[in-house]
Design a protein around this motif. Structure first.
Motif, PDB file in Angstrom:
ATOM      1  N   GLY A  97      14.012  50.333  49.934  1.00  0.00           N
ATOM      2  CA  GLY A  97      15.251  50.783  50.543  1.00  0.00           C
ATOM      3  C   GLY A  97      16.353  49.746  50.594  1.00  0.00           C
ATOM      4  O   GLY A  97      17.358  49.945  51.255  1.00  0.00           O
ATOM      5  N   PHE A  98      16.194  48.634  49.908  1.00  0.00           N
ATOM      6  CA  PHE A  98      17.224  47.609  49.885  1.00  0.00           C
ATOM      7  C   PHE A  98      18.228  47.969  48.793  1.00  0.00           C
ATOM      8  O   PHE A  98      17.911  48.703  47.862  1.00  0.00           O
ATOM      9  CB  PHE A  98      16.622  46.225  49.615  1.00  0.00           C
ATOM     10  CG  PHE A  98      15.424  45.941  50.470  1.00  0.00           C
ATOM     11  CD1 PHE A  98      15.499  46.047  51.852  1.00  0.00           C
ATOM     12  CD2 PHE A  98      14.227  45.574  49.906  1.00  0.00           C
ATOM     13  CE1 PHE A  98      14.401  45.798  52.640  1.00  0.00           C
ATOM     14  CE2 PHE A  98      13.118  45.320  50.697  1.00  0.00           C
ATOM     15  CZ  PHE A  98      13.198  45.433  52.063  1.00  0.00           C
ATOM     16  N   SER A  99      19.438  47.421  48.903  1.00  0.00           N
ATOM     17  CA  SER A  99      20.438  47.728  47.889  1.00  0.00           C
ATOM     18  C   SER A  99      21.136  46.458  47.408  1.00  0.00           C
ATOM     19  O   SER A  99      21.129  45.433  48.083  1.00  0.00           O
ATOM     20  CB  SER A  99      21.471  48.734  48.424  1.00  0.00           C
ATOM     21  OG  SER A  99      22.183  48.185  49.503  1.00  0.00           O
ATOM     22  N   TYR A 100      21.724  46.598  46.238  1.00  0.00           N
ATOM     23  CA  TYR A 100      22.418  45.488  45.581  1.00  0.00           C
ATOM     24  C   TYR A 100      23.705  46.042  45.000  1.00  0.00           C
ATOM     25  O   TYR A 100      23.729  47.134  44.419  1.00  0.00           O
ATOM     26  CB  TYR A 100      21.531  44.921  44.469  1.00  0.00           C
ATOM     27  CG  TYR A 100      22.232  43.977  43.527  1.00  0.00           C
ATOM     28  CD1 TYR A 100      22.469  42.660  43.887  1.00  0.00           C
ATOM     29  CD2 TYR A 100      22.647  44.401  42.276  1.00  0.00           C
ATOM     30  CE1 TYR A 100      23.109  41.786  43.024  1.00  0.00           C
ATOM     31  CE2 TYR A 100      23.277  43.528  41.400  1.00  0.00           C
ATOM     32  CZ  TYR A 100      23.510  42.226  41.778  1.00  0.00           C
ATOM     33  OH  TYR A 100      24.132  41.365  40.920  1.00  0.00           O
ATOM     34  N   LEU A 101      24.786  45.297  45.173  1.00  0.00           N
ATOM     35  CA  LEU A 101      26.081  45.692  44.619  1.00  0.00           C
ATOM     36  C   LEU A 101      26.722  44.469  43.981  1.00  0.00           C
ATOM     37  O   LEU A 101      26.768  43.399  44.591  1.00  0.00           O
ATOM     38  CB  LEU A 101      26.987  46.241  45.718  1.00  0.00           C
ATOM     39  CG  LEU A 101      28.430  46.557  45.326  1.00  0.00           C
ATOM     40  CD1 LEU A 101      28.486  47.678  44.301  1.00  0.00           C
ATOM     41  CD2 LEU A 101      29.243  46.920  46.555  1.00  0.00           C
ATOM     42  N   LEU A 102      27.197  44.630  42.761  1.00  0.00           N
ATOM     43  CA  LEU A 102      27.911  43.572  42.051  1.00  0.00           C
ATOM     44  C   LEU A 102      29.271  44.117  41.647  1.00  0.00           C
ATOM     45  O   LEU A 102      29.375  45.250  41.170  1.00  0.00           O
ATOM     46  CB  LEU A 102      27.145  43.162  40.787  1.00  0.00           C
ATOM     47  CG  LEU A 102      27.940  42.312  39.792  1.00  0.00           C
ATOM     48  CD1 LEU A 102      28.017  40.862  40.268  1.00  0.00           C
ATOM     49  CD2 LEU A 102      27.339  42.383  38.404  1.00  0.00           C
ATOM     50  N   SER A 103      30.290  43.322  41.836  1.00  0.00           N
ATOM     51  CA  SER A 103      31.588  43.626  41.233  1.00  0.00           C
ATOM     52  C   SER A 103      32.079  42.332  40.600  1.00  0.00           C
ATOM     53  O   SER A 103      31.866  41.252  41.147  1.00  0.00           O
ATOM     54  CB  SER A 103      32.589  44.154  42.265  1.00  0.00           C
ATOM     55  OG  SER A 103      32.822  43.205  43.264  1.00  0.00           O
ATOM     56  N   PHE A 104      32.659  42.447  39.427  1.00  0.00           N
ATOM     57  CA  PHE A 104      33.147  41.249  38.747  1.00  0.00           C
ATOM     58  C   PHE A 104      34.420  41.551  37.989  1.00  0.00           C
ATOM     59  O   PHE A 104      34.769  42.698  37.733  1.00  0.00           O
ATOM     60  CB  PHE A 104      32.096  40.637  37.836  1.00  0.00           C
ATOM     61  CG  PHE A 104      31.795  41.428  36.593  1.00  0.00           C
ATOM     62  CD1 PHE A 104      32.642  41.401  35.497  1.00  0.00           C
ATOM     63  CD2 PHE A 104      30.640  42.173  36.503  1.00  0.00           C
ATOM     64  CE1 PHE A 104      32.356  42.106  34.348  1.00  0.00           C
ATOM     65  CE2 PHE A 104      30.340  42.885  35.354  1.00  0.00           C
ATOM     66  CZ  PHE A 104      31.203  42.847  34.277  1.00  0.00           C
ATOM     67  N   GLN A 105      35.068  40.455  37.635  1.00  0.00           N
ATOM     68  CA  GLN A 105      36.288  40.555  36.851  1.00  0.00           C
ATOM     69  C   GLN A 105      36.445  39.276  36.040  1.00  0.00           C
ATOM     70  O   GLN A 105      36.201  38.180  36.534  1.00  0.00           O
ATOM     71  CB  GLN A 105      37.436  40.804  37.813  1.00  0.00           C
ATOM     72  CG  GLN A 105      38.700  40.132  37.566  1.00  0.00           C
ATOM     73  CD  GLN A 105      39.740  40.502  38.623  1.00  0.00           C
ATOM     74  OE1 GLN A 105      39.425  40.637  39.791  1.00  0.00           O
ATOM     75  NE2 GLN A 105      40.965  40.651  38.197  1.00  0.00           N
ATOM     76  N   VAL A 106      36.818  39.443  34.795  1.00  0.00           N
ATOM     77  CA  VAL A 106      37.186  38.328  33.935  1.00  0.00           C
ATOM     78  C   VAL A 106      38.700  38.331  33.921  1.00  0.00           C
ATOM     79  O   VAL A 106      39.323  39.248  33.381  1.00  0.00           O
ATOM     80  CB  VAL A 106      36.607  38.485  32.510  1.00  0.00           C
ATOM     81  CG1 VAL A 106      37.057  37.345  31.624  1.00  0.00           C
ATOM     82  CG2 VAL A 106      35.086  38.585  32.557  1.00  0.00           C
ATOM     83  N   GLU A 107      39.292  37.324  34.565  1.00  0.00           N
ATOM     84  CA  GLU A 107      40.738  37.321  34.746  1.00  0.00           C
ATOM     85  C   GLU A 107      41.399  36.280  33.852  1.00  0.00           C
ATOM     86  O   GLU A 107      41.236  35.076  34.042  1.00  0.00           O
ATOM     87  CB  GLU A 107      41.083  37.053  36.213  1.00  0.00           C
ATOM     88  CG  GLU A 107      42.533  37.265  36.510  1.00  0.00           C
ATOM     89  CD  GLU A 107      42.845  37.241  37.991  1.00  0.00           C
ATOM     90  OE1 GLU A 107      44.044  37.260  38.316  1.00  0.00           O
ATOM     91  OE2 GLU A 107      41.923  37.204  38.823  1.00  0.00           O
ATOM     92  N   ASN A 108      42.161  36.762  32.867  1.00  0.00           N
ATOM     93  CA  ASN A 108      42.970  35.905  32.001  1.00  0.00           C
ATOM     94  C   ASN A 108      44.343  35.778  32.649  1.00  0.00           C
ATOM     95  O   ASN A 108      44.955  36.785  32.990  1.00  0.00           O
ATOM     96  CB  ASN A 108      43.100  36.518  30.604  1.00  0.00           C
ATOM     97  CG  ASN A 108      41.757  36.677  29.944  1.00  0.00           C
ATOM     98  OD1 ASN A 108      41.019  35.719  29.811  1.00  0.00           O
ATOM     99  ND2 ASN A 108      41.425  37.893  29.555  1.00  0.00           N
ATOM    100  N   MET A 109      44.808  34.553  32.828  1.00  0.00           N
ATOM    101  CA  MET A 109      46.036  34.318  33.597  1.00  0.00           C
ATOM    102  C   MET A 109      47.089  33.593  32.773  1.00  0.00           C
ATOM    103  O   MET A 109      46.776  32.965  31.767  1.00  0.00           O
ATOM    104  CB  MET A 109      45.703  33.451  34.809  1.00  0.00           C
ATOM    105  CG  MET A 109      44.637  33.996  35.693  1.00  0.00           C
ATOM    106  SD  MET A 109      44.233  32.799  36.972  1.00  0.00           S
ATOM    107  CE  MET A 109      42.746  33.514  37.619  1.00  0.00           C
TER     108      MET A 109
END
Length: 182
Positions: A97-109
């Motif tokens: 019942g455990f959870s995992y969340l990933l959010s990512f971004q490759v940011e070119n500036m």
């Protein structure tokens, strides 16, 4: 210790999620941290301009990593793998019942925005978290680095990671959330 290869093409970096720990001999570990919080244990390895995070809870383990395609990795225990490009979010359940969340971004500036972002991240890293600079790979006045910060609470672990690549004016940003009770 070897200097990391950061001339790798950022477009080739991949995300991997395992339901088991990985052996440290697979990686060139520049810095590590291990800690316990409540019912879980965490191992963080800074491996060049990327990272490996293993979280152990009860009899379960979940390991996330970002690496280049030439990294030798086992197939056993691989839950998910995908290219590390643009923006993305991923969610899954693990263990009981455990959870995992990933959010990512490759940011070119733009060069100016990158310069300010680089300075801001270096300033934050001086106050908390884990930072691994690579001064031998400095380009102009900017050095590549990896910076990871975390917040460990009894029922969740939040991890914020930043990997800076000055030659491309790019920062890879990721946020991971390991929840131990839903």
């Amino acid at each position: 210790m070897d200097i990391p290869r950061i001339d790798q093409c950022l477009d080739e970096l991949t995300f991997h999620l395992y339901n088991r720990p990985l052996h440290p001999e697979l990686f060139n570990i520049f810095s590590s941290r291990q800690f316990f919080q409540g019912d879980y244990e965490v191992n963080i390895w800074m491996v060049g301009c990327s990272h490996v995070i293993s979280v152990f809870h009860e009899k379960d383990c979940l390991t996330e990593l970002i690496c280049s395609p030439e990294q030798m990795l086992p197939e056993r225990g691989l839950r998910r793998s995908f290219p590390f490009r643009g923006e993305r979010a991923y969610r899954c359940r693990w263990g009981k019942g455990f959870s995992y969340l990933l959010s990512f971004q490759v940011e070119n500036m733009s060069p100016n925005l990158y310069l300010q972002t680089h300075a801001d991240l270096v300033g934050m890293a001086k106050k908390r978290g884990i930072m691994v600079p690579f001064p031998q790979l400095t380009i102009g006045d900017l050095m590549p680095f990896s910076y990871l910060d975390y917040e460990a609470h009894v029922q969740e672990l939040r991890v914020h990671a930043f990997h800076a690549f000055p030659e491309r004016h790019t920062v890879i940003k990721s946020q991971s959330l390991f929840k131990f009770r839903d």
